[in-house]
Write a protein that holds these residues in place. Structure first.
Motif, PDB file in Angstrom:
ATOM      1  N   PRO A 126       0.835  -1.208   0.000  1.00  0.00           N
ATOM      2  CA  PRO A 126       0.000   0.000   0.000  1.00  0.00           C
ATOM      3  C   PRO A 126       0.865   1.252   0.000  1.00  0.00           C
ATOM      4  O   PRO A 126       1.914   1.303   0.643  1.00  0.00           O
ATOM      5  CB  PRO A 126      -0.793  -0.118   1.309  1.00  0.00           C
ATOM      6  N   LEU A 135      -0.526   8.672  -4.495  1.00  0.00           N
ATOM      7  CA  LEU A 135      -1.940   8.320  -4.445  1.00  0.00           C
ATOM      8  C   LEU A 135      -2.707   8.971  -5.596  1.00  0.00           C
ATOM      9  O   LEU A 135      -3.592   8.361  -6.199  1.00  0.00           O
ATOM     10  CB  LEU A 135      -2.543   8.741  -3.104  1.00  0.00           C
ATOM     11  N   ASN A 164      -5.339   4.919   0.604  1.00  0.00           N
ATOM     12  CA  ASN A 164      -4.549   3.906  -0.111  1.00  0.00           C
ATOM     13  C   ASN A 164      -5.259   2.562  -0.207  1.00  0.00           C
ATOM     14  O   ASN A 164      -4.630   1.527  -0.432  1.00  0.00           O
ATOM     15  CB  ASN A 164      -3.183   3.729   0.564  1.00  0.00           C
TER      16      ASN A 164
END
Length: 329
Positions: A126, A135, A164
């Motif tokens: 992540p 992101l 995320n």
């Protein structure tokens, strides 16, 4: 002899990559003959995978052998290492061998070094919630994949709302795609906001409530997040990222830095324009308060990982955080 090692804790992204590789390798008509998924729970799993990988495919397409949750990059006997060293270089071109693991490979092991030599290795971890630039790129990439056109502000809203969480990102964009239909117009925030489950947005509201020392509001937001089944560790991750971001900005201010681009870069802030609002927000907060928040969050994370009662420990630590930021009357 394509060999792949996929690893990382983002199970949804890793699973998507496996499906893509599987579709690329297998002929659908012959899939049941040429696809082997082998669980590492079996004591001879690695040898099964190597034996199947050496077997020519039936019919059209290639053979796809998937060794799931392998521990080869964490521990490997000398005997197994010899088998790998003997087999990997001579795998047939008609076989795709895939190894997957949630755990980062131990680079000191001979088995890891052997895979580094023969395999294509890809990480699926992540993105840290404070790395908004990464992101943003992820949202833009997935939006393009799903055929959704978004304005820059809509992309930013999704970054804040989803964070995320890759699985939720795909789910939300699929909802938006169905809603938008065949429109070629880029969708703005007001069009997509009602469709999105903004659990990360509530985590950001929790940050604001803590920063204001508003205990009642913070506890209410914790209750909302728990009702939404938001993972406690994900809430903590968002809090850590946001308070870390604010600490960097405050430290740069305290050292006399005035160049906004320099501050934004140091704080890994994607949009320098956001810095103005964050600096205003931090005007009544000290470096000391921000520094005190991080050990509390570390204690919270530690307690959660030791299987403490999630709701109780979240409430307790949020109260502590609110006390840190409470302004004297």
């Amino acid at each position: 002899m394509p060999i792949y090692l996929y690893w990382g804790e983002d199970g949804f992204a890793l699973s998507n990559a496996v499906k893509t590789l599987q579709q690329k390798t297998l002929d659908p008509t012959w899939e049941s003959f040429n696809f082997d998924k082998i669980s590492s729970e079996h004591s001879d799993a690695v040898m099964q995978a190597l034996n199947q990988a050496m077997t020519p495919p039936f019919g059209a397409g290639d053979r796809f052998v998937w060794l799931v949750d392998t521990t080869l990059t964490q521990r490997c006997s000398e005997e197994l290492l010899r088998d790998l060293d003997r087999t990997l270089p001579v795998l047939p071109e008609t076989t795709t061998l895939l190894l997957t693991s949630a755990t980062k490979p131990d680079g000191r092991l001979k088995s890891t070094k052997l895979l580094q030599k023969h395999a294509q290795i890809q990480e699926f971890s992540p993105i840290p919630p404070w790395k908004t630039e990464l992101l943003t790129r992820q949202v833009e990439r997935v939006a393009q994949e799903t055929g959704v056109k978004l304005t820059a502000s809509a992309v930013g809203y999704i970054v804040e709302a989803v964070g995320n969480n890759t699985r939720q990102l795909y789910s939300e964009l699929e909802k938006i795609r169905v809603f938008a239909g065949d429109t070629n117009t880029a969708l703005a925030v007001d069009a997509i906001a009602p469709l999105i489950t903004a659990s990360a947005q509530n985590s950001l509201k929790l940050v604001a409530a803590i920063r204001q020392g508003n205990t009642a509001s913070a506890l209410e937001l914790v209750a909302d997040l728990v009702r939404q089944n938001e993972p406690a560790l994900k809430i903590v991750s968002t809090l850590v990222g946001q308070f870390r971001l604010r600490l960097w900005i405050k430290l740069m201010q305290e050292t006399g830095e005035r160049d906004e681009l320099v501050i934004a870069k140091a704080a890994e802030l994607n949009n320098p324009k956001q810095l103005y609002f964050l600096q205003r927000e931090l005007s009544g907060i000290s470096v000391r308060q921000l520094q005190r928040s991080l050990p509390i969050l570390l204690d919270l994370e530690f307690a959660l990982k030791r299987s403490a009662d999630e709701t109780l420990v979240l409430q307790t630590k949020v109260i502590e955080l609110c006390h840190v930021f409470r302004r004297p009357k």
